[in-house]
Scaffold this motif. Structure first.
Motif, mmCIF file in Angstrom:
data_model
loop_
_atom_site.group_PDB
_atom_site.id
_atom_site.type_symbol
_atom_site.label_atom_id
_atom_site.label_comp_id
_atom_site.label_asym_id
_atom_site.label_seq_id
_atom_site.Cartn_x
_atom_site.Cartn_y
_atom_site.Cartn_z
ATOM 1 N N SER A 133 -4.862 1.522 9.669
ATOM 2 C CA SER A 133 -4.098 2.923 9.356
ATOM 3 C C SER A 133 -3.709 3.176 10.566
ATOM 4 N N HIS A 165 2.828 8.225 8.982
ATOM 5 C CA HIS A 165 2.428 7.195 9.152
ATOM 6 C C HIS A 165 1.288 5.699 7.674
ATOM 7 N N ALA A 166 0.783 4.748 8.202
ATOM 8 C CA ALA A 166 0.806 3.763 6.806
ATOM 9 C C ALA A 166 -0.586 3.443 6.818
ATOM 10 N N VAL A 167 -1.073 2.880 6.011
ATOM 11 C CA VAL A 167 -2.520 1.745 5.516
ATOM 12 C C VAL A 167 -1.808 0.510 5.072
ATOM 13 N N ASN A 182 -8.914 -2.226 6.270
ATOM 14 C CA ASN A 182 -7.127 -2.158 6.734
ATOM 15 C C ASN A 182 -7.199 -0.909 8.084
ATOM 16 N N THR A 213 0.819 -1.383 -0.047
ATOM 17 C CA THR A 213 0.228 0.174 0.244
ATOM 18 C C THR A 213 1.006 1.643 0.110
ATOM 19 N N GLU A 237 -6.198 2.527 13.890
ATOM 20 C CA GLU A 237 -7.712 2.591 13.749
ATOM 21 C C GLU A 237 -7.680 1.689 12.119
ATOM 22 N N GLU A 238 -9.160 1.224 12.501
ATOM 23 C CA GLU A 238 -9.865 0.277 11.228
ATOM 24 C C GLU A 238 -10.242 1.854 10.363
ATOM 25 N N ASP A 239 -10.012 2.055 8.935
ATOM 26 C CA ASP A 239 -10.543 2.419 8.129
ATOM 27 C C ASP A 239 -11.470 1.672 7.533
ATOM 28 N N SER A 299 0.133 5.516 13.222
ATOM 29 C CA SER A 299 -0.294 6.797 12.956
ATOM 30 C C SER A 299 1.299 6.994 13.640
ATOM 31 N N ASP A 355 -2.802 -3.872 4.626
ATOM 32 C CA ASP A 355 -3.842 -4.903 4.402
ATOM 33 C C ASP A 355 -3.965 -5.478 5.058
ATOM 34 N N SER A 356 -5.585 -5.682 5.137
ATOM 35 C CA SER A 356 -5.957 -6.113 6.230
ATOM 36 C C SER A 356 -6.014 -7.964 5.676
#
Length: 395
Positions: free
Chosen positions: A311, A225-227, A309, A100, A303-305, A313, A229-230
């Motif tokens: 998220s 920060h990064a996202v 996925n 991502t 956090e769950e976006d 920070s 993948d679930s």
């Protein structure tokens, strides 16, 4: 060859083979990483010029964390640590984040602060106003202490005066806010504080006492920060469990202490590998974890976006430099910076905060799934097996 943080066959090689592969992956000439060897690294003679009463050197393993993409750039990250699983965990989290876009990092201005403490002030509130009225004069006088810093675009940015009520009376505390550019900044701000102390004493009609920087570097922040993948993490339930684990760290200082220690596993390892002051960074980080109401909490946020996925920070003070101190005198520190292609303190801060976040992600994923001990103890047993027997002399 373009820079890459995913060199082929890296894990299977010997340490010397890994140095060769890493040099090529970073676009460095062969032999550039010999500073990480016994022969090319820090020896007793050079160490004797760094601290007092030198008797030798103490080795710490340096591993390379792979897979990192930070602000669009591939980075092989050197980490100096004795703790098993740290390098592997950071590399694994970075691999998941690659899908991502990796980690995105930023910094505030490289501003450090020095404090001048004034005691025995008859009128503390009025004294603060007298200091502020002389702000321009004080800033000019401070900049005269480091004309080289000013020539590179740094220098004093502000003068702050405040009263602090202590158990032995009310003190006036004057802050010098200094842009230190690519230095950690301690020497620069301390020199300025020493030079201004006599004038501060005149203005406040008190007696100056402490004249030293603060490691609560809350004007010099690094953020990442990064996202993730679930599916790569193990599914939406794993994401939710990781968020729940992070929520406990936000609410409970007993959990927060260990949560933040995991972050520092990554941050301290990179800071040490690059010759930076790990104690200053740790002090700044833990002070930043204290909220305005005095509660100790997690440095990071999970956090769950909207797509399910994860998220993540992280923000914390990052007082690092690439000039002066051990960054120049320690040969391994220079090699570490060259390996990462670091040309500014901001770039180094971006890497360090990203590694800290990756370490945090890896730890919480392990805790939310198989538990932290499975992978950690596998590597721990390997290191114990390779150690000399404590009973060798008894047989």
């Amino acid at each position: 060859m373009a820079r890459t943080s995913r060199p082929t066959g890296f894990r299977q090689e010997s340490p010397s083979g890994r140095r060769d592969i890493a040099s090529e992956a970073a676009g460095l000439p062969p032999g550039s990483l010999e500073a990480f060897t016994d022969e090319g690294g820090l020896g007793a003679d050079r160490a004797d010029h760094m601290i007092e009463n030198v008797v030798g050197v103490f080795g710490v393993p340096v591993g390379l964390a792979t897979n990192f993409i930070i602000n669009g750039s591939e980075v092989l990250v050197p980490m100096a640590t004795e703790e098993p699983s740290v390098v592997a965990a950071a590399s694994n989290a970075a691999r998941i984040a690659r899908a991502t876009g990796g980690f995105h990092a930023s910094c505030s201005a490289p501003e450090m602060q020095a404090q001048i403490q004034v005691v025995d002030v008859p009128d503390p509130e009025a004294a603060c106003l007298r200091v502020l009225a002389a702000r321009e004069e004080l800033m000019v006088a401070a900049d005269e202490q480091d004309t080289a810093l000013v020539s590179f675009g740094g220098g004093v940015r502000d003068i702050v005066a405040r009263t602090v009520h202590t158990r032995v009376g009310t003190h006036v505390v004057v802050h010098l806010v200094v842009d230190v550019r690519d230095a950690m900044g301690a020497n620069a701000v301390n020199t300025m504080a020493e030079a201004l102390a006599p004038r501060i004493a005149e203005l406040t009609r008190g007696r100056t006492l402490l004249r030293i920087l603060t490691n609560k570097a809350d004007r010099r922040l690094a953020r990442a920060h990064a996202v993730l993948d679930s599916d790569e993490l193990g599914g939406r339930q794993v994401v939710r469990d990781m968020v729940a684990a992070a929520a406990l760290a936000e609410a409970d200082p007993y959990r927060a202490a260990t949560h933040n220690k995991g972050i520092m596993n990554g941050i301290t390892a990179v800071a040490l590998a690059t010759g930076n002051d790990t104690r200053a960074i740790e002090a700044g980080a833990h002070s930043h974890a204290v909220t305005a109401d005095g509660r100790y909490t997690a440095l990071s946020h999970f956090e769950e976006d909207a797509d399910g996925n994860l998220s993540v920070s992280l923000e914390l003070p990052m007082a690092v430099g690439i000039i002066g101190g051990a960054t120049k005198t320690h040969p391994s520190a220079g090699a570490a910076l060259a390996l990462m292609g670091i040309t500014s303190a901001d770039q180094l801060a971006h890497v360090i905060v990203s590694v800290g976040l990756a370490q945090n992600v890896a730890a919480l994923r392990a805790l939310a799934t198989e538990g932290i001990q499975r992978g950690h103890m596998t590597l721990h047993r390997r290191s114990v097996a390779s150690a000399p027997s404590d009973h060798a002399d008894a047989t």
